[in-house]
Scaffold this active site. Structure first.
Site, PDB file in Angstrom:
ATOM      1  N   LYS A 195       0.849  -1.198   0.000  1.00  0.00           N
ATOM      2  CA  LYS A 195       0.000   0.000   0.000  1.00  0.00           C
ATOM      3  C   LYS A 195       0.877   1.236   0.000  1.00  0.00           C
ATOM      4  O   LYS A 195       1.721   1.418   0.861  1.00  0.00           O
ATOM      5  CB  LYS A 195      -0.928   0.055   1.215  1.00  0.00           C
ATOM      6  N   GLU A 269       9.900  -0.079  10.706  1.00  0.00           N
ATOM      7  CA  GLU A 269      10.961   0.937  10.639  1.00  0.00           C
ATOM      8  C   GLU A 269      10.301   2.275  10.932  1.00  0.00           C
ATOM      9  O   GLU A 269       9.569   2.801  10.096  1.00  0.00           O
ATOM     10  CB  GLU A 269      11.596   0.956   9.245  1.00  0.00           C
ATOM     11  N   CYS A 304      14.098   9.637   8.330  1.00  0.00           N
ATOM     12  CA  CYS A 304      14.139   9.172   9.734  1.00  0.00           C
ATOM     13  C   CYS A 304      15.563   9.141  10.259  1.00  0.00           C
ATOM     14  O   CYS A 304      15.773   9.168  11.456  1.00  0.00           O
ATOM     15  CB  CYS A 304      13.454   7.827   9.933  1.00  0.00           C
ATOM     16  N   GLU A 406       9.897  13.886  16.701  1.00  0.00           N
ATOM     17  CA  GLU A 406      10.390  13.859  15.321  1.00  0.00           C
ATOM     18  C   GLU A 406       9.548  14.861  14.533  1.00  0.00           C
ATOM     19  O   GLU A 406       8.356  14.643  14.312  1.00  0.00           O
ATOM     20  CB  GLU A 406      10.235  12.459  14.727  1.00  0.00           C
TER      21      GLU A 406
END
Ligand code: ADP
Length: 506
Positions: A195, A269, A304, A406
């Protein structure tokens, strides 16, 4: 190139990518071809550099997921019986085919992600090809063990493919994520249903269309849709026996909950808020370049791995910052399809608003000071896109969300330190544990840092990012499982069957 010719080239690239976006619109790939989804509902895909709508993607729901997963399961039954080297050879052919289309894929990806062609998507398309090759070469390495027992008793383990792998990816580097998940899943003999991210479905759709030219029908499938409507049903589908996900920590946790009842392994992840530490003895020029590399300007900081918590020793704070602050304005922000552009646009209005919220929070924090950036670029040509200048902030207390969350944009904090133990403690005082980097000429400090950092990917005197054969993954809220290595392939995309064949007389 003069600027008129440059503008011409940008227009040509934009037109070609827009035509491709329109052709792909409204489709998904399953059963070996590009075709419409069951649902007639779609959502708009935007060019974040202009805010213009460039296409539409099917808003798949549970019925689409079910249809595609069932098709993948049928294909899996034959694919698992294709010999491992043959599967590998097909992946190598797929890589060749993708390589021929790499430039067009990169341009389409730039159009929908806002990432610059020259500094990000062209390299990313090459990395995608490389990752498919890497896994193609590893397909024959799904080895088990033999275990000594007794004469006449043959005890061994055998690696089995898992079945249909559900893969869910984000928008920041979709070509690379696609290769990482699809290459591994297929090399191990699984079928895959991927997806795409809502913001960037088209280039990946084209990748899957190309894969159909080489792979057996039904083994490589792609759907589009929203997280809860398409992603969650994919994770929960009873025939999906493995989930591999890259995205935010909150969604990773939701996915782990969603699959808990059916007990399937998940590779996750997730986010990072990574320390980039410069010691007093570091090579100043190299460290300054390393701080810049850590900002991941080629993706507007939407990485990231980005080194967004910068810790500079007090003795070198000024010389390093002087170089960093001089270098940042030399990176050209502009149209992602312009060859001269080094920094593109943020992915979406929402993400830009998130960046602006954190910068506003920093502005209101006592003692915090914005050293550079903190605004949208003044260039009027960029006013409709989601562009933002690279922003460094000093004096933010470690407890502030600006230091802890983040942000996923071109924003980093800079702190001055003097005590090594304290800076290591501060670097580790994070809910994340993805990457960490140290700049030093002191070998003992380097190994001390390596031993003490709670992070999955630790580097000294370089700032590299994940690629084939550099195993990647985090600890704590940064995730579970590893990618891009032979061990990750064997351990996370196959399961182990223990076999005993007893030929002894008694
Ligand atoms: P980002 O903030 O990077 O968009 P997300 O983690 O929200 O990160 O999204 C990454 C991917 O996860 C996207 O493809 C998104 O559609 C998908 N996703 C979001 N929510 C869910 C969910 N509940 N279940 C499965 N997939 C999801």
């Amino acid at each position: 190139m003069d600027s008129a010719r440059q503008m011409d080239l940008v227009m040509q690239r934009t037109d070609a990518a827009m035509r491709e976006a329109r052709r792909l619109s409204g489709h998904i790939v399953f059963d070996g071809k590009l075709q419409p989804a069951l649902t007639a509902e779609t959502f708009e895909v935007e060019n974040p550099a202009t805010g213009a709508v460039i296409g539409k993607a099917p808003r798949c729901g549970a019925a689409d997921v079910d249809q595609v997963v069932r098709s993948a399961q049928r294909a899996f039954e034959s694919w698992r019986r294709v010999s491992a080297r043959e599967r590998g050879a097909l992946l190598l052919k797929a890589a060749d085919l993708l390589e021929k289309e790499a430039e067009a894929l990169a341009q389409l990806s730039s159009l929908e992600t806002g990432n610059a062609l020259a500094t990000q998507t062209r390299g990313e398309a090459a990395t995608m090809v490389d990752i498919f090759r890497f896994f193609g070469g590893l397909a024959g390495e799904m080895k088990g063990m033999t275990v000594p027992r007794a004469d006449g008793v043959f005890l061994y383990t055998k690696r089995e493919p898992m079945g249909v792998v559900g893969a869910i990816i984000p928008w920041n580097a979709p070509l690379m994520q696609t290769a990482t998940k699809t290459g591994a899943a297929l090399a191990a003999g699984n079928a895959v249903v991927l997806k795409t991210a809502e913001q960037a479905p088209l280039a990946v759709l084209r990748v899957f269309e190309l894969l159909q030219g080489v792979l057996p029908a039904g083994v490589a499938n792609v759907i589009s849709g929203f997280g809860t409507e398409a992603g969650q049903p994919l994770c929960e589908h009873p025939l999906v026996r493995k989930v591999t996900f890259t995205g935010s920590s909150a969604t990773g946790a939701r996915i782990l909950h969603a699959v808990a009842d059916k007990i399937v392994p998940v590779t996750a992840e997730l986010g990072g808020k990574n320390p980039n530490i410069v010691m007093a003895d570091a090579d100043i020029e190299r460290a300054a370049k390393g701080v810049i590399a850590g900002l991941r300007l080629q993706r507007q900081g939407q990485s990231c791995t980005a080194g967004t918590r910068i810790y500079l020793h007090a003795d070198v704070y000024e010389p390093v910052m002087e170089r960093v602050l001089a270098a940042i304005p030399t990176f050209r922000i502009g149209n992602p399809l312009d060859e001269a552009t080094q920094v593109g646009s943020i992915i979406s209005r929402e993400q830009l608003a998130r960046v602006e919220r954190y910068v506003a929070m920093a502005r209101e924090t006592d003692g915090a000071k914005i050293l550079i950036g903190g605004e949208r670029p003044s260039d009027l040509a960029l006013k409709d896109g989601y562009f933002y200048t690279t922003t460094l902030i000093e004096g933010v207390p470690p407890a502030s969300p600006v230091c802890r969350d983040e942000i996923f944009g071109p924003v980093a904090t800079v702190a001055r330190w003097t005590d090594f133990d304290q800076v290591i403690a501060e670097a580790n005082d994070s809910t994340f544990g993805l990457a960490a980097v140290l700049w030093t000429e002191n070998l003992r400090a380097a190994f001390d840092f390596i031993d003490r950092m709670d992070a999955g990917f630790v580097q000294v005197n370089q700032f590299a990012v994940a690629e084939a054969n550099i195993e990647y993954g985090g600890t704590k809220l940064s995730g579970t499982g590893r990618e891009l290595s032979v061990e990750s392939l064997v351990n996370h995309f196959t399961w182990s069957k223990t076999v005993i064949v007893n030929t002894a007389a008694q």
